[in-house]
Design an enzyme around this catalytic site. Structure first.
Site, PDB file in Angstrom:
ATOM      1  N   SER A  95       8.469  15.420   4.788  1.00  7.81           N
ATOM      2  CA  SER A  95       8.231  15.007   6.166  1.00  7.81           C
ATOM      3  C   SER A  95       6.782  14.650   6.454  1.00  7.81           C
ATOM      4  O   SER A  95       6.511  13.781   7.279  1.00  7.81           O
ATOM      5  CB  SER A  95       8.685  16.112   7.125  1.00  7.81           C
ATOM      6  OG  SER A  95      10.067  16.339   7.001  1.00  7.81           O
TER       7      SER A  95
ATOM      8  N   HIS B 175       3.546  17.791   9.597  1.00 11.52           N
ATOM      9  CA  HIS B 175       3.828  16.605  10.390  1.00 11.52           C
ATOM     10  C   HIS B 175       2.556  16.029  11.004  1.00 11.52           C
ATOM     11  O   HIS B 175       2.313  14.819  10.937  1.00 11.52           O
ATOM     12  CB  HIS B 175       4.827  16.946  11.499  1.00 11.52           C
ATOM     13  CG  HIS B 175       6.199  17.274  10.994  1.00 11.52           C
ATOM     14  ND1 HIS B 175       7.297  17.327  11.818  1.00 11.52           N
ATOM     15  CD2 HIS B 175       6.659  17.558   9.752  1.00 11.52           C
ATOM     16  CE1 HIS B 175       8.383  17.638  11.109  1.00 11.52           C
ATOM     17  NE2 HIS B 175       7.992  17.791   9.852  1.00 11.52           N
TER      18      HIS B 175
END
Length: 303
Positions: free
Chosen positions: A208, A254
């Site tokens: 991610s 992230h």
């Protein structure tokens, strides 16, 4: 650790453009392309590219006396970031997806011991190994290997869908080498921020961070191409809400990946043509230096 990409819209073609497709050549609507005429900025495919003193121009601009008149084969076609136009513009994305799937299958076959040796872990006692493991214990490779591991079928499914949806068009727009550089510096930046901020005994894994980097670079590219920014901004806000509102998500990966992706993506699409490669890869090198510095700082704290 999941996210969804945006849906750009292209004004030049008078048709909606989504994040899964590049603009199409204005003379050949069936051909996607990441290259534009340096004068009128209309999308042009390799067949329509005419070498000019700077970049490539379309046949109409050349006929108007603005180009050099060189044959399209006089120079190798380049993407908007200066990369080589590849025969398969999504090959690197396919390879990355294949690697993630292969690692996930190994996780299922070899069990927890495989995952625990490669996941991102700062410093913790691992009962299965009977020893203290982690990056602080001389295992910096975990910053990289964690990017290819996933915790469940849903986890890898959403990440690979996002990688295909966002990564494929971005690879075609940037070129293979620049795309891979962006992917890995974004993923490593996300891993480094996680290592710096998260609890040292909290494991983390997933692609991610790298995918958020691609998301950030896509937003920069859309702005550069003057697409409607509202869809990508809306999707970014939604993803950030999930990042901070969902349990068991390493928000540090992230955010680190997103910031690195925006910085690197800006260098990729805005670097002056005469010093383009130096600025693009120099920015990647600077981000990697920051990754190393953050890693050394955290290791010193835990030692």
């Amino acid at each position: 650790m999941d996210q969804a990409p945006g849906s750009p819209q292209g004004p030049e073609d008078q048709r909606p453009q989504d994040a899964q497709t590049l603009p199409v050549c204005y003379r050949h609507p069936d051909r996607e392309t990441g290259v534009r005429c340096t004068r009128c900025e209309r999308p042009i495919c390799p067949e329509c590219m005419v070498s000019a003193s700077v970049g490539f121009q379309c046949p109409e601009c050349v006929r108007d006396g603005s180009g050099t008149g060189h044959a399209p084969t006089a120079a190798q076609p380049r993407t908007i970031a200066g990369g080589t136009v590849a025969a398969d513009p999504r090959l690197a994305t396919k390879v990355l997806i294949g690697l993630c799937v292969a690692f996930y299958l190994l996780q299922q076959v070899l069990g927890d011991s495989f995952t625990e040796r490669l996941e991102l872990l700062g410093q913790a006692y691992v009962p299965q190994f009977g020893s203290v493991e982690g990056i602080a214990e001389g295992q910096p490779y975990r910053l990289l290997t964690a990017m290819f591991l996933h915790g469940s079928v849903i986890h890898i499914l959403f990440n690979m869908m996002s990688l295909w949806w966002i990564g494929g068009p971005l690879e075609a727009a940037l070129g293979r080498a620049r795309y891979l550089a962006l992917y890995f510096v974004s993923g490593l930046a996300g891993s480094a921020l996680t290592y710096l901020i998260a609890a040292p005994n909290q494991p983390s894994l997933g692609a991610s961070g790298a995918i958020f980097g691609l998301f950030g670079a896509t937003a920069v590219l859309m702005r550069r191409l003057r697409y409607d920014m509202r869809p990508v901004i809306a999707l970014l806000v939604i993803n950030l809400i999930f990042t901070f509102g969902w349990a068991n998500i390493a928000w540090q990966a992230h955010i680190g990946g997103l910031v690195a992706g925006v910085i690197t993506g800006y260098a990729m699409v805005h670097a002056p043509r005469e010093r383009r490669a130096l600025i693009q890869y120099g920015t990647c090198a600077v981000v990697l230096v920051v990754v190393v510095v953050l890693t050394l700082i955290r290791t010193a704290q835990l030692s």
